[in-house]
Design a protein around this motif. Structure first.
Motif, PDB file in Angstrom:
ATOM      1  N   ILE A   9       0.610  -1.157   0.009  1.00 48.23           N
ATOM      2  CA  ILE A   9       0.128   0.064  -0.048  1.00 48.23           C
ATOM      3  C   ILE A   9       0.994   1.369   0.158  1.00 48.23           C
ATOM      4  O   ILE A   9       1.881   1.501   0.775  1.00 48.23           O
ATOM      5  CB  ILE A   9      -0.974   0.019   1.251  1.00 48.23           C
ATOM      6  N   ASN A  10       0.545   2.119  -0.935  1.00 49.06           N
ATOM      7  CA  ASN A  10       1.288   3.342  -1.031  1.00 49.06           C
ATOM      8  C   ASN A  10       2.564   3.454  -1.134  1.00 49.06           C
ATOM      9  O   ASN A  10       3.455   4.136  -0.226  1.00 49.06           O
ATOM     10  CB  ASN A  10       0.739   4.305   0.009  1.00 49.06           C
ATOM     11  N   LEU A  11       3.445   2.689  -1.774  1.00 49.24           N
ATOM     12  CA  LEU A  11       4.719   2.438  -2.060  1.00 49.24           C
ATOM     13  C   LEU A  11       5.078   3.757  -2.747  1.00 49.24           C
ATOM     14  O   LEU A  11       4.726   3.925  -3.968  1.00 49.24           O
ATOM     15  CB  LEU A  11       5.232   1.235  -2.774  1.00 49.24           C
ATOM     16  N   ARG A  12       5.894   4.697  -2.227  1.00 50.62           N
ATOM     17  CA  ARG A  12       6.137   5.817  -2.751  1.00 50.62           C
ATOM     18  C   ARG A  12       7.522   5.911  -3.216  1.00 50.62           C
ATOM     19  O   ARG A  12       8.620   5.940  -2.619  1.00 50.62           O
ATOM     20  CB  ARG A  12       5.984   7.255  -1.864  1.00 50.62           C
ATOM     21  N   LEU A  13       7.761   6.386  -4.669  1.00 55.47           N
ATOM     22  CA  LEU A  13       8.886   6.161  -5.278  1.00 55.47           C
ATOM     23  C   LEU A  13       9.230   7.320  -6.049  1.00 55.47           C
ATOM     24  O   LEU A  13       8.107   8.246  -6.404  1.00 55.47           O
ATOM     25  CB  LEU A  13       9.203   4.976  -6.076  1.00 55.47           C
ATOM     26  N   ILE A  30       5.813   8.964  -7.975  1.00 61.33           N
ATOM     27  CA  ILE A  30       4.589   7.945  -8.096  1.00 61.33           C
ATOM     28  C   ILE A  30       4.413   7.236  -6.983  1.00 61.33           C
ATOM     29  O   ILE A  30       5.031   7.275  -5.782  1.00 61.33           O
ATOM     30  CB  ILE A  30       4.932   6.882  -9.316  1.00 61.33           C
ATOM     31  N   VAL A  31       3.024   6.652  -6.989  1.00 59.76           N
ATOM     32  CA  VAL A  31       2.674   5.913  -5.809  1.00 59.76           C
ATOM     33  C   VAL A  31       2.110   4.475  -6.257  1.00 59.76           C
ATOM     34  O   VAL A  31       1.356   4.629  -7.297  1.00 59.76           O
ATOM     35  CB  VAL A  31       1.430   6.600  -5.137  1.00 59.76           C
ATOM     36  N   ILE A  32       2.645   3.423  -5.664  1.00 61.34           N
ATOM     37  CA  ILE A  32       2.441   2.242  -6.338  1.00 61.34           C
ATOM     38  C   ILE A  32       1.534   1.286  -5.183  1.00 61.34           C
ATOM     39  O   ILE A  32       1.699   1.224  -4.037  1.00 61.34           O
ATOM     40  CB  ILE A  32       3.702   1.538  -6.615  1.00 61.34           C
ATOM     41  N   ASN A  33       0.193   0.816  -5.980  1.00 56.81           N
ATOM     42  CA  ASN A  33      -0.303  -0.134  -4.861  1.00 56.81           C
ATOM     43  C   ASN A  33      -0.468  -1.497  -5.606  1.00 56.81           C
ATOM     44  O   ASN A  33      -0.862  -1.435  -6.762  1.00 56.81           O
ATOM     45  CB  ASN A  33      -1.803   0.396  -4.542  1.00 56.81           C
ATOM     46  N   ALA A  34      -0.036  -2.597  -4.813  1.00 52.74           N
ATOM     47  CA  ALA A  34      -0.134  -3.875  -5.368  1.00 52.74           C
ATOM     48  C   ALA A  34      -1.129  -4.694  -4.813  1.00 52.74           C
ATOM     49  O   ALA A  34      -0.790  -4.736  -3.483  1.00 52.74           O
ATOM     50  CB  ALA A  34       1.111  -4.267  -5.679  1.00 52.74           C
ATOM     51  N   GLN A  35      -1.692  -5.686  -5.423  1.00 52.24           N
ATOM     52  CA  GLN A  35      -2.406  -6.788  -4.577  1.00 52.24           C
ATOM     53  C   GLN A  35      -1.832  -8.018  -5.263  1.00 52.24           C
ATOM     54  O   GLN A  35      -1.957  -8.307  -6.132  1.00 52.24           O
ATOM     55  CB  GLN A  35      -3.872  -6.701  -4.868  1.00 52.24           C
ATOM     56  N   ILE A  36      -1.571  -9.036  -4.423  1.00 53.18           N
ATOM     57  CA  ILE A  36      -0.801 -10.402  -4.855  1.00 53.18           C
ATOM     58  C   ILE A  36      -1.541 -11.386  -4.060  1.00 53.18           C
ATOM     59  O   ILE A  36      -1.647 -11.400  -2.920  1.00 53.18           O
ATOM     60  CB  ILE A  36       0.737 -10.149  -4.697  1.00 53.18           C
ATOM     61  N   LYS A  60      11.142  -5.275  -3.272  1.00 48.15           N
ATOM     62  CA  LYS A  60      12.930  -4.707  -3.707  1.00 48.15           C
ATOM     63  C   LYS A  60      13.059  -4.692  -5.350  1.00 48.15           C
ATOM     64  O   LYS A  60      13.703  -3.633  -5.681  1.00 48.15           O
ATOM     65  CB  LYS A  60      13.656  -5.725  -3.215  1.00 48.15           C
ATOM     66  N   LYS A  61      12.455  -5.659  -6.010  1.00 48.77           N
ATOM     67  CA  LYS A  61      12.783  -5.713  -7.624  1.00 48.77           C
ATOM     68  C   LYS A  61      11.766  -4.399  -8.022  1.00 48.77           C
ATOM     69  O   LYS A  61      12.266  -4.008  -8.964  1.00 48.77           O
ATOM     70  CB  LYS A  61      12.054  -7.094  -7.843  1.00 48.77           C
ATOM     71  N   MET A  62      10.458  -4.180  -7.555  1.00 46.35           N
ATOM     72  CA  MET A  62       9.948  -3.200  -7.894  1.00 46.35           C
ATOM     73  C   MET A  62      10.585  -1.648  -7.654  1.00 46.35           C
ATOM     74  O   MET A  62      10.710  -1.001  -8.681  1.00 46.35           O
ATOM     75  CB  MET A  62       8.491  -3.023  -7.235  1.00 46.35           C
ATOM     76  N   THR A  92      -1.217 -16.412  -7.746  1.00 44.69           N
ATOM     77  CA  THR A  92      -2.308 -16.822  -8.822  1.00 44.69           C
ATOM     78  C   THR A  92      -3.157 -15.721  -9.452  1.00 44.69           C
ATOM     79  O   THR A  92      -3.815 -15.634 -10.595  1.00 44.69           O
ATOM     80  CB  THR A  92      -3.494 -17.516  -8.129  1.00 44.69           C
ATOM     81  N   PHE A  93      -2.768 -14.416  -8.738  1.00 41.55           N
ATOM     82  CA  PHE A  93      -3.304 -13.176  -9.171  1.00 41.55           C
ATOM     83  C   PHE A  93      -2.697 -12.149  -8.894  1.00 41.55           C
ATOM     84  O   PHE A  93      -2.124 -12.193  -7.575  1.00 41.55           O
ATOM     85  CB  PHE A  93      -4.977 -13.071  -8.633  1.00 41.55           C
ATOM     86  N   ALA A  94      -2.597 -10.845  -9.698  1.00 38.12           N
ATOM     87  CA  ALA A  94      -1.891  -9.683  -9.247  1.00 38.12           C
ATOM     88  C   ALA A  94      -2.655  -8.665  -9.813  1.00 38.12           C
ATOM     89  O   ALA A  94      -3.032  -8.679 -11.022  1.00 38.12           O
ATOM     90  CB  ALA A  94      -0.300  -9.898  -9.244  1.00 38.12           C
ATOM     91  N   LYS A  95      -2.645  -7.458  -9.106  1.00 39.07           N
ATOM     92  CA  LYS A  95      -3.391  -6.142  -9.640  1.00 39.07           C
ATOM     93  C   LYS A  95      -2.399  -5.101  -9.033  1.00 39.07           C
ATOM     94  O   LYS A  95      -1.895  -5.135  -7.995  1.00 39.07           O
ATOM     95  CB  LYS A  95      -4.600  -6.221  -9.287  1.00 39.07           C
ATOM     96  N   VAL A  96      -1.743  -4.213  -9.902  1.00 42.54           N
ATOM     97  CA  VAL A  96      -1.148  -3.122  -9.662  1.00 42.54           C
ATOM     98  C   VAL A  96      -1.547  -1.984 -10.183  1.00 42.54           C
ATOM     99  O   VAL A  96      -2.227  -1.712 -11.281  1.00 42.54           O
ATOM    100  CB  VAL A  96       0.484  -3.558 -10.442  1.00 42.54           C
ATOM    101  N   THR A  97      -1.688  -0.917  -9.239  1.00 44.64           N
ATOM    102  CA  THR A  97      -2.051   0.408  -9.724  1.00 44.64           C
ATOM    103  C   THR A  97      -0.781   1.427  -9.692  1.00 44.64           C
ATOM    104  O   THR A  97      -0.224   1.335  -8.555  1.00 44.64           O
ATOM    105  CB  THR A  97      -3.352   0.866  -8.922  1.00 44.64           C
ATOM    106  N   VAL A  98      -0.408   2.335 -10.666  1.00 43.95           N
ATOM    107  CA  VAL A  98       0.439   3.094 -10.521  1.00 43.95           C
ATOM    108  C   VAL A  98      -0.155   4.485 -10.429  1.00 43.95           C
ATOM    109  O   VAL A  98      -1.044   4.950 -11.397  1.00 43.95           O
ATOM    110  CB  VAL A  98       1.382   3.020 -11.616  1.00 43.95           C
ATOM    111  N   GLU A  99       0.067   5.397  -9.521  1.00 42.98           N
ATOM    112  CA  GLU A  99      -0.570   6.703  -9.466  1.00 42.98           C
ATOM    113  C   GLU A  99       0.552   7.811  -9.704  1.00 42.98           C
ATOM    114  O   GLU A  99       1.600   7.662  -9.186  1.00 42.98           O
ATOM    115  CB  GLU A  99      -1.189   6.891  -7.946  1.00 42.98           C
TER     116      GLU A  99
END
Length: 119
Positions: A9-13, A30-36, A60-62, A92-99
């Motif tokens: 949640i809210n990985l700020r880079l 940018i702000v990254i949110n990911a669901q895995i 870390k890879k992101m 099995t599932f992933a969703k990524v949002t970049v803001e």
């Protein structure tokens, strides 16, 4: 109970994102949110780290990809991050949002979301 959902949640880079002259020459937030999702039955039963999906490794890879990259489009950056999230065969599932905050004058941000699932 076997399906686990990890939320980053809210990985700020900061990275180079865009194609306008001012975007090419200076990094932007940018702000990254990911669901895995992955089956966590073994991790729940054994309490062994080796049975769990290592979200720190994924994050870390992101971070490395974003901070070392240069992107014209949100679509490309988001797609790359989704690919990183899906790397483990356990996923099995992933969703990524970049803001992209402040991308539009009268909006808080613009974001793009991509998702993928493994059969």
């Amino acid at each position: 109970m076997d399906d686990a959902t990890i939320d980053i949640i809210n990985l700020r880079l900061r990275t180079y994102i865009g194609f306008n002259p001012e975007e090419i020459s200076k990094q932007q937030d940018i702000v990254i949110n990911a669901q895995i999702r992955y089956p966590a039955g073994n991790a729940c039963t054994t309490d062994e780290a080796a049975q769990a999906l290592n979200y720190k490794t994924i994050t870390k890879k992101m971070i490395s990809h974003v901070e070392g990259g240069n992107f014209k489009l949100l679509e490309k950056l988001t797609s790359d991050l989704l690919e990183i999230a899906m790397t483990s065969k356990l996923v099995t599932f992933a969703k990524v949002t970049v803001e992209k905050p402040h991308a539009l004058r009268f909006a808080d941000s613009v974001s793009l979301t991509l998702s993928a699932k493994r059969q």
